[in-house]
Design an enzyme around this catalytic site. Sequence first.
Site, short mmCIF file in Angstrom:
data_model
loop_
_atom_site.label_atom_id
_atom_site.label_comp_id
_atom_site.label_asym_id
_atom_site.label_seq_id
_atom_site.Cartn_x
_atom_site.Cartn_y
_atom_site.Cartn_z
CG ASP A 50 -2.04 1.06 1.03
OD1 ASP A 50 -2.93 0.81 0.19
OD2 ASP A 50 -2.00 2.12 1.67
CB SER A 51 1.45 3.99 -1.97
OG SER A 51 2.41 3.10 -2.46
#
Length: 195
Positions: free
Chosen positions: A72-73
């Site tokens: 995830d970012s």
Amino acid sequence: MTIILASQSASRKAMLEAAGVPFEARSSNVDEASIKRELIAVSGCEVASVLAEAKALPVSLAAPGRMVLGGDSLVEVCGRQFDKPVSRENAAEHLEFFSGKEMHLHSAAVLMRDGRVVWKTCELAKLRVRTLSPEFIQSYLDREWPAVSGCVGVFRIEALGVQLFDQIEGSHFTVLGMPLMALLGALRAEGELPS
């Protein structure tokens, strides 16, 4: 060995393919918004790490013995965390807010086997957004929308998004959405890639 990528992210798939990592992709269908609502006063790296784990867990439980990668970012600007834009207008609002400021991009990755974390990391990239004129923002979105609708920072660094920035500190792979160098080391350490 073939790992499972718990994501349909085109960027993450492209990085793994380019690096020669055998993988198959599966969606995890995690409700990111509900998880984020429970994470009050939590740092960007912590939020990205929790979401990476949440994405990997259901896929890992459904694939006994297999190595599962979740990622995830998260983007933070002036201490405010941003989600993917929900509309073109929302994307323009994000870009107006980002204009002239430093963006922190947190990219997290987690490896799980049988529902247990075997490795995780989060890396930070700092991107200095140049001052963006309203005309540039509209022209940019004319060319990049809806392609950037799935991007937390409203950009694809490998495309026109590079024009948003004056300076970038950190790994190119982190900016693309995955701490790839650390991940490759972890996959070798776990016997998933040859050393």
